[in-house]
Design a protein around this motif. Structure first.
Motif, PDB file in Angstrom:
ATOM      1  N   LEU A   1      -8.029   7.332  -7.535  1.00  0.00           N
ATOM      2  CA  LEU A   1      -7.673   6.114  -8.262  1.00  0.00           C
ATOM      3  C   LEU A   1      -8.702   5.015  -8.018  1.00  0.00           C
ATOM      4  O   LEU A   1      -8.525   3.886  -8.426  1.00  0.00           O
ATOM      5  CB  LEU A   1      -6.283   5.630  -7.834  1.00  0.00           C
ATOM      6  N   GLY A   2      -9.802   5.350  -7.351  1.00  0.00           N
ATOM      7  CA  GLY A   2     -10.841   4.357  -7.100  1.00  0.00           C
ATOM      8  C   GLY A   2     -10.681   3.741  -5.731  1.00  0.00           C
ATOM      9  O   GLY A   2     -11.352   4.118  -4.777  1.00  0.00           O
ATOM     10  N   ASP A   3      -9.750   2.782  -5.626  1.00  0.00           N
ATOM     11  CA  ASP A   3      -9.545   2.109  -4.344  1.00  0.00           C
ATOM     12  C   ASP A   3      -8.857   3.014  -3.325  1.00  0.00           C
ATOM     13  O   ASP A   3      -8.932   2.795  -2.121  1.00  0.00           O
ATOM     14  CB  ASP A   3      -8.731   0.832  -4.546  1.00  0.00           C
ATOM     15  N   ARG A   4      -8.147   4.033  -3.808  1.00  0.00           N
ATOM     16  CA  ARG A   4      -7.434   4.961  -2.927  1.00  0.00           C
ATOM     17  C   ARG A   4      -7.314   6.285  -3.648  1.00  0.00           C
ATOM     18  O   ARG A   4      -7.553   6.356  -4.858  1.00  0.00           O
ATOM     19  CB  ARG A   4      -6.036   4.414  -2.579  1.00  0.00           C
TER      20      ARG A   4
ATOM     21  N   ALA B   1      -4.872   8.650   0.713  1.00  0.00           N
ATOM     22  CA  ALA B   1      -6.111   8.752   1.481  1.00  0.00           C
ATOM     23  C   ALA B   1      -7.045   7.657   1.011  1.00  0.00           C
ATOM     24  O   ALA B   1      -6.864   7.082  -0.064  1.00  0.00           O
ATOM     25  CB  ALA B   1      -6.749  10.122   1.271  1.00  0.00           C
ATOM     26  N   ASP B   2      -8.035   7.366   1.831  1.00  0.00           N
ATOM     27  CA  ASP B   2      -9.032   6.358   1.497  1.00  0.00           C
ATOM     28  C   ASP B   2      -9.732   6.724   0.177  1.00  0.00           C
ATOM     29  O   ASP B   2      -9.938   7.897  -0.116  1.00  0.00           O
ATOM     30  CB  ASP B   2     -10.050   6.318   2.635  1.00  0.00           C
ATOM     31  N   GLY B   3     -10.080   5.700  -0.599  1.00  0.00           N
ATOM     32  CA  GLY B   3     -10.748   5.932  -1.882  1.00  0.00           C
ATOM     33  C   GLY B   3     -12.069   6.667  -1.746  1.00  0.00           C
ATOM     34  O   GLY B   3     -12.509   7.354  -2.664  1.00  0.00           O
ATOM     35  N   ARG B   4     -12.693   6.553  -0.568  1.00  0.00           N
ATOM     36  CA  ARG B   4     -14.008   7.185  -0.390  1.00  0.00           C
ATOM     37  C   ARG B   4     -13.919   8.573   0.228  1.00  0.00           C
ATOM     38  O   ARG B   4     -14.936   9.209   0.494  1.00  0.00           O
ATOM     39  CB  ARG B   4     -14.890   6.303   0.503  1.00  0.00           C
ATOM     40  N   SER B   5     -12.691   9.046   0.471  1.00  0.00           N
ATOM     41  CA  SER B   5     -12.578  10.346   1.138  1.00  0.00           C
ATOM     42  C   SER B   5     -12.977  11.480   0.187  1.00  0.00           C
ATOM     43  O   SER B   5     -12.911  11.330  -1.029  1.00  0.00           O
ATOM     44  CB  SER B   5     -11.146  10.557   1.632  1.00  0.00           C
TER      45      SER B   5
END
Ligand SMILES: Nc1ncnc2c1ncn2[C@@H]1O[C@H](COP(=O)(O)OP(=O)(O)OP(=O)(O)O)[C@@H](O)[C@H]1O
Ligand SMILES: [Mg+2]
Length: 365
Positions: free
Chosen positions: A309-312, A329-333
């Protein structure tokens, strides 16, 4: 101009079928209240009874302290806006907005003043000479709202007014409606089955299900402290995770609750009346049970689908006992399907529901 609305012990039956059962609700002057609930729960029926388009079977309805359930619709001081707009195709925008006022014999210059003021508020001044067929859906909806505004009602009643609009226009019109409420300060009741609309527009949400009101509260109330499993499942996207409780035990710090999927967790609830855990459910929102990467303890989850979703990111996975769970989970995971991850919940974010579906509350709440 705005008015309070009182609904006292209102019941509606069609023959043997009870559609609304003993509904009571107080709406403050100037309040924006949203009726939210699944299809068929009686939202439109309740709104139509306030408007006078349906009779009440029992109970009373008052507007600004005056009983109205025995009055015809035109005498109640409320104006309704429908999903279908219901504009007259052969009339211009201006005629559509003036018509109701001409019918009650209002002076021509007063009609002119009100129509022009409403058109300015709604930014449809340039459309006054057009017929509805030459308007977009959003413009038609604004004309329908304009027709309600010129009546200068004590309260506006909206029945899913945005559901015929496409997603982008729906979002924009939602914002305009919030601004309109801010500007007019009128009492507004808005019916929808869209929880995002309800959360963004309402001062208070009335959540209805199966003939009854399940909960009345501010958007954050019903989100953070759902009174029942139904409300918890209806508000929030993705829906709250539910796990059947297999045991519980009072400890010095509160109720420790065991589920097959998450094992034993501390919850901070207190159940001291000897109630059994039979049929109880533990609830946790995805945002409160997250993928951990810093070595914190947790339980293993196998990812099945990952929504970015981008941010998460939302990870739809399965616990080792087969329980399905949605976690954040974190958006960058870089988690992907079939990965094994560790998830950990915030103890105080758990919700607990008894066998009857009612929520337990923590003592501080
Ligand atoms: N005239 C009628 N005669 C018999 N039953 C009716 C009548 N009008 C509505 N109902 C029933 O009353 C119940 C509530 O209907 P209502 O239209 O209020 O639901 P709603 O919450 O507005 O649903 P939706 O989200 O689909 O618009 C439904 O079960 C419906 O079938
Ligand atoms: Mg309806």
């Amino acid at each position: 101009m705005s008015a309070s609305i009182e609904i006292d012990n209102v019941t509606k039956r069609y023959g043997a079928l009870t559609v609304l059962d003993d509904i009571s609700l107080s709406i403050g002057a100037g309040e924006f209240v949203v009726f939210l609930g699944p299809s068929g729960c009686g939202k439109s029926t309740l709104l139509r009874m306030i408007a006078g388009l349906e009779d009440v079977t029992g109970g009373t309805i008052s507007v600004a302290g005056q009983r109205v359930d025995t009055l015809p619709p035109g005498k109640r001081g409320v104006a309704m806006v429908f999903q279908s707009y219901a504009l007259y195709p052969h009339m211009t925008v201006k005629q559509n907005m003036s018509f109701g006022l001409e019918n009650i014999g209002m002076a021509r210059d007063e009609i002119e003043r009100r129509v022009l003021a409403a058109a300015e508020t709604l930014e449809i001044g340039h459309l006054l000479d057009r017929k509805p067929a030459k308007l977009s859906g959003g413009q038609r909806q604004r004309v329908a709202i304009g027709r309600a505004i010129v009546k200068e009602p004590k309260a506006f009643l909206f029945d899913e007014p945005l559901s015929n609009l496409d997603a982008a226009l729906r979002g924009r019109t939602r914002l305009e409606l919030a601004q309109l409420h801010h500007r007019l300060g009128s009492t507004m009741i808005f019916v929808t089955h869209d929880q995002v609309e309800a959360m963004t527009l309402a001062d208070r949400i009335v959540i209805m299900n199966a003939r009854k009101i399940e909960q009345i509260g501010t958007p954050m109330d019903v989100y953070q402290r759902p009174a029942s499993k139904f409300v918890a499942s209806f508000i929030g996207s993705p829906a709250m995770n539910f796990l059947p409780v297999t045991a519980w035990e009072n400890t010095a710090t509160g109720l420790a609750v065991t589920t097959s999927g998450l094992g034993r967790v501390e919850t901070g609830f207190k159940v001291t009346d000897g109630t059994s855990h039979d049929g109880a459910t533990l609830g946790i929102r995805a945002e409160d049970i997250t993928v951990v990467t810093d070595g914190r303890p947790g339980v293993p989850l196998t990812a099945e689908v990952v929504e970015r979703l981008g941010d998460r990111s939302l990870v739809y996975g399965v616990l080792d006992d087969g329980t399905k769970l949605v976690v954040e989970a974190d958006g960058r995971s870089h988690i992907k399907a079939d990965d094994r991850v560790t998830v950990s919940a915030d103890d105080h974010a758990f919700h607990l529901f008894g066998a009857d579906g009612r929520a337990y509350l923590r003592e501080a709440e």
